[in-house]
Structures are given as structure tokens and as C-alpha cells.
Design a protein around this motif. Structure first.
Motif, PDB file in Angstrom:
ATOM      1  N   MET A   9       0.801  -1.218   0.000  1.00  0.00           N
ATOM      2  CA  MET A   9       0.000   0.000   0.000  1.00  0.00           C
ATOM      3  C   MET A   9       0.841   1.280   0.000  1.00  0.00           C
ATOM      4  O   MET A   9       0.385   2.309  -0.463  1.00  0.00           O
ATOM      5  N   ASP A  10       2.056   1.236   0.519  1.00  0.00           N
ATOM      6  CA  ASP A  10       2.872   2.454   0.512  1.00  0.00           C
ATOM      7  C   ASP A  10       3.945   2.427  -0.575  1.00  0.00           C
ATOM      8  O   ASP A  10       4.808   3.293  -0.624  1.00  0.00           O
ATOM      9  N   ALA A  11       3.883   1.436  -1.471  1.00  0.00           N
ATOM     10  CA  ALA A  11       4.813   1.306  -2.607  1.00  0.00           C
ATOM     11  C   ALA A  11       6.268   1.330  -2.142  1.00  0.00           C
ATOM     12  O   ALA A  11       7.115   1.970  -2.741  1.00  0.00           O
ATOM     13  N   PHE A  12       6.558   0.587  -1.073  1.00  0.00           N
ATOM     14  CA  PHE A  12       7.903   0.565  -0.495  1.00  0.00           C
ATOM     15  C   PHE A  12       8.947   0.135  -1.519  1.00  0.00           C
ATOM     16  O   PHE A  12       9.965   0.794  -1.698  1.00  0.00           O
ATOM     17  N   TYR A  13       8.703  -0.982  -2.195  1.00  0.00           N
ATOM     18  CA  TYR A  13       9.697  -1.489  -3.144  1.00  0.00           C
ATOM     19  C   TYR A  13       9.897  -0.529  -4.320  1.00  0.00           C
ATOM     20  O   TYR A  13      11.021  -0.336  -4.783  1.00  0.00           O
ATOM     21  N   ALA A  14       8.826   0.079  -4.790  1.00  0.00           N
ATOM     22  CA  ALA A  14       8.953   1.065  -5.868  1.00  0.00           C
ATOM     23  C   ALA A  14       9.736   2.281  -5.382  1.00  0.00           C
ATOM     24  O   ALA A  14      10.554   2.837  -6.120  1.00  0.00           O
ATOM     25  N   SER A  15       9.531   2.679  -4.136  1.00  0.00           N
ATOM     26  CA  SER A  15      10.279   3.816  -3.581  1.00  0.00           C
ATOM     27  C   SER A  15      11.769   3.515  -3.490  1.00  0.00           C
ATOM     28  O   SER A  15      12.603   4.378  -3.782  1.00  0.00           O
ATOM     29  N   ILE A  16      12.109   2.288  -3.117  1.00  0.00           N
ATOM     30  CA  ILE A  16      13.518   1.899  -3.032  1.00  0.00           C
ATOM     31  C   ILE A  16      14.154   1.908  -4.422  1.00  0.00           C
ATOM     32  O   ILE A  16      15.287   2.383  -4.609  1.00  0.00           O
ATOM     33  N   GLU A  17      13.437   1.402  -5.417  1.00  0.00           N
ATOM     34  CA  GLU A  17      13.966   1.421  -6.783  1.00  0.00           C
ATOM     35  C   GLU A  17      14.170   2.851  -7.270  1.00  0.00           C
ATOM     36  O   GLU A  17      15.157   3.146  -7.946  1.00  0.00           O
ATOM     37  N   GLN A  18      13.255   3.747  -6.915  1.00  0.00           N
ATOM     38  CA  GLN A  18      13.415   5.143  -7.317  1.00  0.00           C
ATOM     39  C   GLN A  18      14.575   5.800  -6.587  1.00  0.00           C
ATOM     40  O   GLN A  18      15.249   6.663  -7.141  1.00  0.00           O
ATOM     41  N   ARG A  19      14.817   5.390  -5.357  1.00  0.00           N
ATOM     42  CA  ARG A  19      15.981   5.913  -4.626  1.00  0.00           C
ATOM     43  C   ARG A  19      17.281   5.448  -5.298  1.00  0.00           C
ATOM     44  O   ARG A  19      18.213   6.237  -5.471  1.00  0.00           O
ATOM     45  N   ASP A  20      17.321   4.174  -5.676  1.00  0.00           N
ATOM     46  CA  ASP A  20      18.529   3.614  -6.281  1.00  0.00           C
ATOM     47  C   ASP A  20      18.701   4.012  -7.741  1.00  0.00           C
ATOM     48  O   ASP A  20      19.824   4.010  -8.255  1.00  0.00           O
ATOM     49  N   HIS A  21      17.611   4.331  -8.423  1.00  0.00           N
ATOM     50  CA  HIS A  21      17.642   4.691  -9.853  1.00  0.00           C
ATOM     51  C   HIS A  21      16.828   5.976 -10.055  1.00  0.00           C
ATOM     52  O   HIS A  21      15.643   5.916 -10.397  1.00  0.00           O
ATOM     53  N   PRO A  22      17.434   7.138  -9.854  1.00  0.00           N
ATOM     54  CA  PRO A  22      16.700   8.406  -9.952  1.00  0.00           C
ATOM     55  C   PRO A  22      16.012   8.614 -11.302  1.00  0.00           C
ATOM     56  O   PRO A  22      15.021   9.336 -11.379  1.00  0.00           O
ATOM     57  N   GLU A  23      16.487   7.960 -12.357  1.00  0.00           N
ATOM     58  CA  GLU A  23      15.849   8.111 -13.670  1.00  0.00           C
ATOM     59  C   GLU A  23      14.434   7.522 -13.697  1.00  0.00           C
ATOM     60  O   GLU A  23      13.658   7.814 -14.599  1.00  0.00           O
ATOM     61  N   TYR A  24      14.058   6.723 -12.709  1.00  0.00           N
ATOM     62  CA  TYR A  24      12.709   6.148 -12.631  1.00  0.00           C
ATOM     63  C   TYR A  24      11.695   7.113 -12.014  1.00  0.00           C
ATOM     64  O   TYR A  24      10.496   6.899 -12.100  1.00  0.00           O
ATOM     65  N   ARG A  25      12.166   8.164 -11.360  1.00  0.00           N
ATOM     66  CA  ARG A  25      11.256   9.081 -10.669  1.00  0.00           C
ATOM     67  C   ARG A  25      10.311   9.758 -11.645  1.00  0.00           C
ATOM     68  O   ARG A  25      10.695  10.164 -12.730  1.00  0.00           O
ATOM     69  N   GLY A  26       9.039   9.868 -11.247  1.00  0.00           N
ATOM     70  CA  GLY A  26       8.037  10.531 -12.069  1.00  0.00           C
ATOM     71  C   GLY A  26       7.480   9.660 -13.189  1.00  0.00           C
ATOM     72  O   GLY A  26       6.729  10.153 -14.026  1.00  0.00           O
TER      73      GLY A  26
END
Length: 45
Positions: A9-26
Motif C-alpha cells: 500500500m505504501d509502494a515501499f519497493y517502488a520507492s527503493i527502486e526510485q531511490r537507487d535509480h533516480p531516472e525512474y522518478r516521475g
């Protein structure tokens, strides 16, 4: 056959991927597992 479903529900795994790969943000992001028993585990839109 027994199935276990996990709803992130809080998209934890997606947040971690965005932290590790800034190009995924947005961008829409789905995180999964490519093994024999894997599937999509979370997404963030």
C-alpha cells in the motif's frame, strides 16, 4: 493451489527502486521477480 497475494500500500519497493535509480522518478513503475514463482509485487503511478 494456494496463492499468497501481497499488496504494498505504501509502494515501499517502488520507492527503493526510485531511490537507487533516480531516472525512474516521475514514471509509472512496477517491481517484480523474474523467477519461476515471481510476478509483479508493487507499482507506483
Amino acid at each position: 493451489m494456494r496463492k499468497i497475494i501481497h499488496i504494498d500500500m505504501d509502494a515501499f519497493y517502488a520507492s527503493i527502486e526510485q531511490r537507487d535509480h533516480p531516472e525512474y522518478r516521475g514514471k509509472p513503475l512496477a517491481v517484480g521477480y523474474a523467477g519461476d514463482r515471481g510476478g509483479g509485487s508493487c507499482c507506483q503511478l
